[in-house]
Design a protein around this motif. Structure first.
Motif, PDB file in Angstrom:
ATOM      1  N   THR A   1       6.263   7.049  -1.134  1.00 63.12           N
ATOM      2  CA  THR A   1       6.763   7.155  -2.510  1.00 63.12           C
ATOM      3  C   THR A   1       8.233   7.562  -2.562  1.00 63.12           C
ATOM      4  O   THR A   1       8.914   7.308  -3.538  1.00 63.12           O
ATOM      5  CB  THR A   1       5.954   8.188  -3.319  1.00 63.12           C
ATOM      6  N   ARG A   2       8.707   8.207  -1.494  1.00 63.66           N
ATOM      7  CA  ARG A   2      10.108   8.637  -1.389  1.00 63.66           C
ATOM      8  C   ARG A   2      10.619   9.305  -2.663  1.00 63.66           C
ATOM      9  O   ARG A   2      11.662   8.935  -3.218  1.00 63.66           O
ATOM     10  CB  ARG A   2      11.019   7.465  -1.019  1.00 63.66           C
ATOM     11  N   GLY A   3       9.857  10.264  -3.144  1.00 65.11           N
ATOM     12  CA  GLY A   3      10.329  11.073  -4.258  1.00 65.11           C
ATOM     13  C   GLY A   3       9.968  10.568  -5.639  1.00 65.11           C
ATOM     14  O   GLY A   3      10.146  11.264  -6.625  1.00 65.11           O
ATOM     15  N   MET A   4       9.439   9.339  -5.730  1.00 62.94           N
ATOM     16  CA  MET A   4       9.034   8.831  -7.033  1.00 62.94           C
ATOM     17  C   MET A   4       7.727   9.471  -7.461  1.00 62.94           C
ATOM     18  O   MET A   4       6.795   9.599  -6.676  1.00 62.94           O
ATOM     19  CB  MET A   4       8.817   7.319  -6.956  1.00 62.94           C
TER      20      MET A   4
ATOM     21  N   ALA B   1       0.849  -1.188   0.000  1.00 60.36           N
ATOM     22  CA  ALA B   1       0.000   0.000   0.000  1.00 60.36           C
ATOM     23  C   ALA B   1       0.884   1.238   0.000  1.00 60.36           C
ATOM     24  O   ALA B   1       1.650   1.455   0.931  1.00 60.36           O
ATOM     25  CB  ALA B   1      -0.910  -0.001   1.220  1.00 60.36           C
ATOM     26  N   ILE B   2       0.779   2.028  -1.053  1.00 53.58           N
ATOM     27  CA  ILE B   2       1.683   3.173  -1.213  1.00 53.58           C
ATOM     28  C   ILE B   2       0.957   4.483  -0.900  1.00 53.58           C
ATOM     29  O   ILE B   2      -0.159   4.706  -1.357  1.00 53.58           O
ATOM     30  CB  ILE B   2       2.261   3.206  -2.642  1.00 53.58           C
ATOM     31  N   ASP B   3       1.587   5.296  -0.094  1.00 53.25           N
ATOM     32  CA  ASP B   3       1.078   6.626   0.230  1.00 53.25           C
ATOM     33  C   ASP B   3       2.175   7.639  -0.091  1.00 53.25           C
ATOM     34  O   ASP B   3       3.348   7.284  -0.135  1.00 53.25           O
ATOM     35  CB  ASP B   3       0.706   6.721   1.720  1.00 53.25           C
ATOM     36  N   PRO B   4       1.784   8.890  -0.296  1.00 55.52           N
ATOM     37  CA  PRO B   4       2.793   9.870  -0.692  1.00 55.52           C
ATOM     38  C   PRO B   4       3.768  10.252   0.418  1.00 55.52           C
ATOM     39  O   PRO B   4       3.383  10.368   1.577  1.00 55.52           O
ATOM     40  CB  PRO B   4       1.975  11.083  -1.119  1.00 55.52           C
ATOM     41  N   THR B   5       5.023  10.421   0.044  1.00 55.15           N
ATOM     42  CA  THR B   5       6.034  10.989   0.928  1.00 55.15           C
ATOM     43  C   THR B   5       5.996  12.504   0.762  1.00 55.15           C
ATOM     44  O   THR B   5       5.890  12.999  -0.352  1.00 55.15           O
ATOM     45  CB  THR B   5       7.429  10.478   0.530  1.00 55.15           C
ATOM     46  N   SER B   6       6.078  13.220   1.876  1.00 55.75           N
ATOM     47  CA  SER B   6       6.087  14.680   1.794  1.00 55.75           C
ATOM     48  C   SER B   6       7.356  15.149   1.099  1.00 55.75           C
ATOM     49  O   SER B   6       8.462  14.793   1.510  1.00 55.75           O
ATOM     50  CB  SER B   6       6.024  15.291   3.191  1.00 55.75           C
ATOM     51  N   PRO B   7       7.210  15.946   0.040  1.00 54.43           N
ATOM     52  CA  PRO B   7       8.406  16.445  -0.639  1.00 54.43           C
ATOM     53  C   PRO B   7       9.147  17.478   0.207  1.00 54.43           C
ATOM     54  O   PRO B   7      10.281  17.814  -0.085  1.00 54.43           O
ATOM     55  CB  PRO B   7       7.853  17.084  -1.914  1.00 54.43           C
TER      56      PRO B   7
END
Lengths: 131, 313
Positions: free
Chosen positions: B114-117, B79-85
């Protein structure tokens, strides 16, 4: 190389108050950590299983119902059984002063009651995380 | 043979989790482990689930996983959630909807930032799918971040891609049709007990009419109310039908080949970026060039030529 601190924030037991847990979760996110939040009413088994699958470095437990002496110690015991004794366990919520030494002896590294600043929790985790 | 991979092959959850962490951290020890894993992967069927924020993807996946469990299949979920840029941190909350699966030892759930992806996936997702596959999962479900228009990378990894829509978002279907419309193998209209469902389906049907010209498979639409466990069996049937179609038409092999291509490109990209921006000898030179670019003493194209020239020597 790109190591990030992964933290599980969990609400064991039957209390339904997760405002504090959510605020801490956000503060840790803003400090650059990956925070896994699992929602309310978790058993110790569920918390530890989640910690294993998510391979977290830190488990943060929040409880306001008074069942911390049982549930927190169940979590640290099960973590050790699963070979995750090196995970940093911290707690918050309503924890009476006199219970803190007992919890520390059971493997809870830090207790953060009402009034603790988020910075203090972030600092403590960064300083004490072992993995 | 290294320790971690061999334990993964035995289905050990702790080792599976730790190897996924190595993948996420792009660790130096990863390559040797993945050499072992790759040989033993390729058996699991990969279902990608994408859709707008709040469309009920996590709840739908929870119900899907339950149907697969009843069929005796072992399930992996990423389950992928966004990483804060801005902070680099992430709040990964998809497990909240899947909590009843936590202690089922036939299910392994992993949350990822997401680590920047960009593109809706995390960079480590290719490795994670292979690892779960090799650990003995029959189905691996990948949940993307809540998507807008361009997050279509899930097709690179999924055998079947589900696009989840909900009624009542007005004309949103018009805005997403360019990207997302093209990647659906099955459309899921979730929250189908809400008003506007017939209109949404009519809109979808007319879009499918256009996109199906010259194709021998019409994209099906499945109505679900994931929260009430409605329509899930029908959805599993449609996934199964798509799988049969892929196998029959040999599209399956072509898709898998594309996945490995995407994975290879991703590994090369990561290694190159690491080499250029992280390795100590190179980093200083690059920083120097960026200074020069800022002062207009150099232009970015010449800098890129110089960096690549040094690499290719």
């Amino acid at each position: 190389m790109e190591k990030k601190i992964r933290v599980l924030i969990a609400k064991p037991g039957l209390d339904g108050h997760d405002r504090g847990a959510k605020i801490v979760a956000r503060a840790l996110r803003d400090a650059g950590m990956e925070v896994i939040y699992t929602g309310l009413h978790q058993t110790a088994e569920m918390i530890v299983e989640t910690a294993v699958q998510e391979d977290v470095d830190v488990v943060g437990l929040s409880l306001l119902s008074g069942a911390h002496m049982t549930l927190f110690r169940d979590v640290t015991r099960l973590l050790k059984e699963k070979g995750m004794g090196d995970v940093l366990v911290v707690c918050g919520g309503i924890i009476p002063e006199e219970d803190v030494p007992v919890l520390k002896k059971a493997g809870i590294a830090g207790c953060f009651g009402p009034g603790t600043s988020c910075e203090e929790i972030v600092e403590f985790i960064k300083k004490n995380v072992k993995r | 043979m290294s320790g971690l991979a061999s334990m993964v092959l035995k289905g050990d959850p702790r080792s599976t989790a730790r190897l996924i962490t190595l993948a996420e951290n792009n660790s130096k020890d990863l390559a040797d482990e993945m050499k072992v894993i790759h040989k033993h992967s390729g058996k699991a069927y990969v279902v990608g689930v994408t859709g707008v924020m709040g469309s009920g993807k996590s709840t739908l996946i929870f119900e899907l996983a339950r149907v697969y469990r009843n069929q005796g299949k072992r399930v992996g979920i990423i389950a992928i959630d966004p990483t804060s840029p801005f902070s680099g941190g992430a709040l990964l909350g998809d497990r909240v909807r899947m909590t009843d699966l936590t202690t089922d030892n036939g299910v392994f759930i992993r949350s990822m930032g997401t680590r920047g992806m960009l593109g809706g996936l995390a960079s480590a997702v290719y490795d994670a799918v292979e690892i779960l596959d090799a650990s003995g999962k029959d189905v691996v479900i990948v949940e993307t971040v809540g998507v807008g228009q361009a997050e279509v990378d899930v097709v690179k990894i999924a055998d079947t891609t589900l696009v989840v829509l909900v009624p009542g978002l007005g004309d949103s279907i018009q805005t997403i049709k360019a990207g997302i419309m093209e990647i659906a193998d099955v459309f899921v209209v979730n929250k189908a007990d809400r008003p506007g469902v017939e209109q949404l389906i009519a809109e979808l049907e007319s879009l499918i009419d256009i996109s199906c010209i010259g194709k021998n498979r019409r994209i099906p639409i499945v109505k679900t109310v994931a929260k009430e466990n409605k329509g899930i069996k029908e959805l599993v049937d449609e996934i199964e039908k798509h799988k049969e179609y892929l196998k029959k038409t040999k599209v399956f092999e072509a898709q898998r080949r594309k996945r490995y291509e995407a994975e290879l490109v991703e590994i090369i990209r990561k290694r190159l970026m690491n080499f250029i921006f992280d390795e100590s000898t190179f980093k200083e030179k690059v920083e120097n060039m960026i200074d020069q670019i800022s002062k207009k003493e150099m232009d970015p194209y010449s800098a890129a030529d110089e960096i690549l020239g040094k690499l290719l020597k």
